[in-house]
Design a protein around this motif. Structure first.
Motif, short mmCIF file in Angstrom:
data_model
loop_
_atom_site.label_atom_id
_atom_site.label_comp_id
_atom_site.label_asym_id
_atom_site.label_seq_id
_atom_site.Cartn_x
_atom_site.Cartn_y
_atom_site.Cartn_z
N LEU A 1 -3.51 -2.83 1.83
CA LEU A 1 -4.24 -1.65 1.38
C LEU A 1 -4.52 -0.73 2.57
CD1 LEU A 1 -6.84 -3.25 -1.07
CD2 LEU A 1 -4.97 -1.70 -1.70
N GLY A 2 -4.72 0.53 2.26
CA GLY A 2 -5.18 1.49 3.25
C GLY A 2 -6.55 1.98 2.81
N MET A 3 -7.08 2.92 3.57
CA MET A 3 -8.38 3.50 3.20
C MET A 3 -8.35 4.99 3.52
SD MET A 3 -12.12 2.88 4.87
CE MET A 3 -11.74 4.00 6.20
N GLY A 4 -8.71 5.80 2.56
CA GLY A 4 -8.78 7.25 2.80
C GLY A 4 -10.08 7.59 3.54
N ARG B 1 1.77 7.64 -6.91
CA ARG B 1 1.62 9.03 -7.37
C ARG B 1 2.54 9.15 -8.59
NH1 ARG B 1 -0.43 7.16 -2.79
NH2 ARG B 1 -1.20 8.72 -1.34
N ASP C 1 -0.66 1.13 -5.88
CA ASP C 1 -0.88 2.42 -6.55
C ASP C 1 0.38 3.27 -6.41
OD1 ASP C 1 -1.18 3.08 -3.79
OD2 ASP C 1 -2.37 4.83 -4.33
N ALA D 1 0.85 -1.19 0.00
CA ALA D 1 0.00 0.00 0.00
C ALA D 1 0.88 1.24 0.00
CB ALA D 1 -0.86 0.01 1.25
N GLY D 2 0.31 2.33 -0.46
CA GLY D 2 0.99 3.62 -0.35
C GLY D 2 0.37 4.42 0.79
N GLY D 3 0.56 5.73 0.75
CA GLY D 3 0.00 6.59 1.79
C GLY D 3 0.83 6.55 3.06
N ARG D 4 0.28 7.16 4.13
CA ARG D 4 1.07 7.31 5.35
C ARG D 4 0.93 6.15 6.33
NH1 ARG D 4 -1.97 12.14 6.85
NH2 ARG D 4 -3.23 11.17 5.27
N THR D 5 -0.23 5.50 6.34
CA THR D 5 -0.50 4.50 7.38
C THR D 5 0.56 3.39 7.47
OG1 THR D 5 -2.83 4.99 7.03
CG2 THR D 5 -2.33 3.05 8.37
N HIS E 1 -11.65 5.88 -0.42
CA HIS E 1 -10.81 5.35 -1.51
C HIS E 1 -9.85 4.31 -0.95
CE1 HIS E 1 -7.43 8.21 -0.43
NE2 HIS E 1 -6.68 7.28 -1.02
N THR E 2 -9.44 3.44 -1.84
CA THR E 2 -8.37 2.50 -1.51
C THR E 2 -7.50 2.36 -2.74
OG1 THR E 2 -7.83 0.36 -0.52
CG2 THR E 2 -9.61 0.37 -2.16
N ALA E 3 -6.20 1.98 -2.55
CA ALA E 3 -5.23 2.13 -3.63
C ALA E 3 -5.46 3.56 -4.17
CB ALA E 3 -5.38 1.04 -4.68
N LYS F 1 -10.59 8.41 10.30
CA LYS F 1 -11.10 7.33 9.45
C LYS F 1 -12.35 6.66 10.05
CE LYS F 1 -7.37 7.52 6.73
NZ LYS F 1 -6.27 6.60 6.65
N ARG G 1 -2.20 9.94 -10.70
CA ARG G 1 -1.82 8.68 -10.03
C ARG G 1 -2.01 7.50 -10.96
NH1 ARG G 1 -3.76 8.54 -3.78
NH2 ARG G 1 -3.08 10.62 -3.15
O1 LIG Z 1 -4.58 1.97 -0.05
C1 LIG Z 1 -4.18 3.10 0.03
O2 LIG Z 1 -4.76 3.96 0.93
C2 LIG Z 1 -4.30 5.26 1.04
C3 LIG Z 1 -4.88 6.06 2.14
O3 LIG Z 1 -3.73 6.63 2.63
P1 LIG Z 1 -3.35 7.08 4.08
O4 LIG Z 1 -2.30 8.12 3.84
O5 LIG Z 1 -4.59 7.61 4.68
O6 LIG Z 1 -2.81 5.89 4.78
C4 LIG Z 1 -3.93 5.79 -0.30
O7 LIG Z 1 -3.90 7.11 -0.58
C5 LIG Z 1 -2.76 4.97 -0.77
O8 LIG Z 1 -2.06 5.45 -1.84
C6 LIG Z 1 -3.19 3.60 -0.94
O9 LIG Z 1 -2.24 2.68 -1.37
#
Ligand SMILES: O=C1O[C@H](COP(=O)(O)O)[C@@H](O)[C@H](O)[C@H]1O
Length: 239
Positions: free
Chosen positions: A140-143, A73, A71, A39-43, A147-149, A199, A176
């Motif tokens: 995976l994460g979740m915004g 950027r 996914d 997964a990307g993002g911060r989590t 959203h995911t990915a 979240k 992206r």
């Molecule tokens: O699955 C994913 O979820 C995030 C949500 O990101 P987060 O920064 O809230 O952890 C998404 O933007 C990310 O690229 C993705 O892989």
């Protein structure tokens, strides 16, 4: 929804590191390799740092692990927003893994349309050479928008049923690339990591959405072939 609730992001990251290690060891025992989509993002940042440390850096079968991304950027690899760059800094530069086992989504010397085509080819070739038809585990994460990915609610990318990778953009217009539902849902296992009070409302909505026939949120549309597990912290969980 199969959900495990932990005290905080550190506990989620520890549990996820253990889970990944166990799943990798089982996959290698069964068929000699482990295909992991990150997964990307911060989590997942803390998780990636933990995987670079003991006991995980020794226990993980890195020589038999092949790494992909769900996914990206559309930025250069060492840009602060790059999912690959982040994972490289936190994890891959610190461990003993062959660069040939790492499959970043290409973002230089290309454009988003070509990058999507190229990445699908890269995944297909890797699957063929490993006699694999799926990722063993997709993280995976979740915004907070569901959203995911990089599958954002209401976007064309969510409706894709044929291609494995598509160009897309986030609501702020950031370019992206994202894997699509057909390839993500082919994964043997899916592990969602969700933390933080911001979240909480969406986690509840996604749990409800999963029970609907027509789903609204991409995170609710994800289902692994064998298992879909959500590891969340207590701040994100409405008991
Ligand atoms: O699955 C994913 O979820 C995030 C949500 O990101 P987060 O920064 O809230 O952890 C998404 O933007 C990310 O690229 C993705 O892989």
């Amino acid at each position: 929804m199969e959900i495990e609730v932990y005290e905080n992001v550190a506990a989620v990251s520890e549990a996820a590191a253990q889970y990944i290690c166990r799943t990798a060891q089982e996959a290698v025992r069964e068929k000699g390799h482990f295909l992991l989509a990150l997964a990307g993002g911060r989590t997942p940042n803390l998780l990636y740092r933990r995987l670079a440390e003991q006991p995980y850096c020794s226990k993980m079968p890195w020589q038999q692990t092949f790494v992909f991304w769900g996914d990206e950027r559309f930025v250069p690899p060492l840009h602060i927003d790059s999912n690959y760059g982040t994972a490289w800094l936190q994890l891959f530069r610190k461990i003993n893994i062959s660069s040939e086992h790492i499959y970043p989504i290409p973002t230089i010397f290309t454009n988003p349309d070509n990058s999507a085509i190229l990445y699908e080819q890269m995944i297909r070739r890797a699957f063929t050479s490993l006699s694999a038809k799926q990722f063993d585990l997709t993280l995976l994460g979740m915004g907070d928008d569901g959203h995911t990915a990089s599958l954002f609610p209401g976007r064309e990318a969510v409706a894709e049923r044929v291609r494995w990778v598509v160009p897309t953009e986030n609501p702020a217009g950031q370019q992206r690339l994202s894997l699509t539902l057909p390839i993500l849902n082919e994964s043997k296992q899916i592990l969602f990591l969700v933390t933080g009070v911001e979240k909480k409302a969406m986690l509840q909505k996604v749990a409800n959405d999963q029970r609907q026939e027509i789903k609204q949120y991409p995170a609710a549309m994800i289902k692994g072939r064998a298992r879909t597990l959500w590891m969340v912290d207590s701040a994100a969980y409405e008991s």
